[in-house]
Design an enzyme around this catalytic site. Structure first.
Site, PDB file in Angstrom:
ATOM      1  N   LYS A 121      37.237  61.860  51.718  1.00 35.17           N
ATOM      2  CA  LYS A 121      36.858  63.137  51.100  1.00 35.17           C
ATOM      3  C   LYS A 121      36.387  64.165  52.125  1.00 35.17           C
ATOM      4  CE  LYS A 121      33.548  61.605  48.605  1.00 35.17           C
ATOM      5  NZ  LYS A 121      33.476  60.171  48.850  1.00 35.17           N
ATOM      6  N   ARG A 176      27.529  63.413  41.400  1.00 32.49           N
ATOM      7  CA  ARG A 176      27.729  61.987  41.593  1.00 32.49           C
ATOM      8  C   ARG A 176      27.247  61.161  40.413  1.00 32.49           C
ATOM      9  NH1 ARG A 176      28.105  61.632  47.461  1.00 32.49           N
ATOM     10  NH2 ARG A 176      28.433  59.503  48.153  1.00 32.49           N
ATOM     11  N   ARG A 182      34.637  53.109  60.847  1.00 36.92           N
ATOM     12  CA  ARG A 182      33.841  54.309  61.122  1.00 36.92           C
ATOM     13  C   ARG A 182      32.442  53.913  61.604  1.00 36.92           C
ATOM     14  NH1 ARG A 182      32.906  58.317  56.203  1.00 36.92           N
ATOM     15  NH2 ARG A 182      31.202  56.927  55.677  1.00 36.92           N
ATOM     16  N   ARG A 231      26.972  55.375  61.736  1.00 30.29           N
ATOM     17  CA  ARG A 231      26.186  55.872  60.604  1.00 30.29           C
ATOM     18  C   ARG A 231      25.310  54.743  60.088  1.00 30.29           C
ATOM     19  NH1 ARG A 231      29.201  59.260  55.902  1.00 30.29           N
ATOM     20  NH2 ARG A 231      28.004  57.857  54.576  1.00 30.29           N
ATOM     21  N   ARG A 235      27.374  50.729  48.232  1.00 31.18           N
ATOM     22  CA  ARG A 235      27.793  52.112  47.946  1.00 31.18           C
ATOM     23  C   ARG A 235      29.027  52.136  47.062  1.00 31.18           C
ATOM     24  NH1 ARG A 235      28.174  53.736  53.713  1.00 31.18           N
ATOM     25  NH2 ARG A 235      29.484  55.459  53.011  1.00 31.18           N
TER      26      ARG A 235
END
Ligand code: ADP
Length: 187
Positions: free
Chosen positions: A14, A89, A128, A134, A145
């Site tokens: 996204k 969300r 990632r 992160r 998540r």
């Protein structure tokens, strides 16, 4: 008018696609995740409030998130449209967004739904994590998540589907290929 949302599970791409689409359409891409991460880095009050939720893969409380989005949408650069990435969300955030927009006689025009299967998502997110580090990208938090997305965010799709706004696009493939699909879907 281009008042747009991009919705999809973590790892669907996204954020990457939101930046490309917003450039093409000359509207700002607004990522709630990016705003939170910037505030965490700068150790603002908002960042301090959000950090523990984000690190554990949970949603930041609506009271905090809604206020932040309301302030961002009041900025001038959103007057001719925007692309929201990561908001709403949950159903309460849909309600708040409807309220914010209705105050100016506005509404969401189209909703891009970016899809990919769960194992692909986990692999991308782990990749990632290795590259960018992160803090919410370890396997356990990633799986959490994805669950939060299924439980809290996926139910929104029926709301926007009933309004006839959903444009579903396959997120697998080259980045530019996916961007083309998304732009085509908006036509
Ligand atoms: P991803 O799409 O990979 O889940 P984001 O950058 O969109 O990543 O979001 C990262 C984290 O920021 C989320 O797990 C959540 O804790 C917080 N967050 C972002 N947007 C929202 C929102 N609309 N409501 C509550 N929390 C949010």
């Amino acid at each position: 008018m281009n008042r747009l949302l991009i919705i999809g599970p973590p790892g669907a791409g996204k954020g990457t696609q939101a930046v490309k689409i917003s450039e093409q359409l000359s509207i700002p891409a607004i990522s709630t995740g990016d705003i939170f991460r910037k505030n965490i880095k700068e150790e603002t009050d908002l960042g301090k409030e959000a950090k523990s939720y984000i690190d554990s893969g949970n949603l930041v409380p609506d009271s905090v998130t809604n206020k932040m989005v309301r302030a961002r949408l009041a900025e001038d650069d959103t007057k001719d449209g925007f692309l929201l990435d990561g908001y709403p969300r949950n159903p309460e955030q849909v309600h708040e967004l409807d309220t914010i927009l209705a105050e100016n006689n506005e509404e969401i025009d189209q909703v891009l739904l970016l899809v990919a299967d769960n194992e692909e998502l986990v692999q991308r997110l782990l990749g990632r994590a290795a590259e960018q580090g992160r803090t919410d990208d370890n396997e356990e938090v990633i799986r959490h998540r994805l669950n939060v997305y299924e439980k809290e965010t996926a139910p929104l799709l029926s709301i926007y589907r009933e309004r006839g706004l959903i444009k579903e696009v396959n997120g697998l493939g080259e980045i530019d290929e996916v961007t083309e699909r998304l732009l085509d879907a908006l036509k």
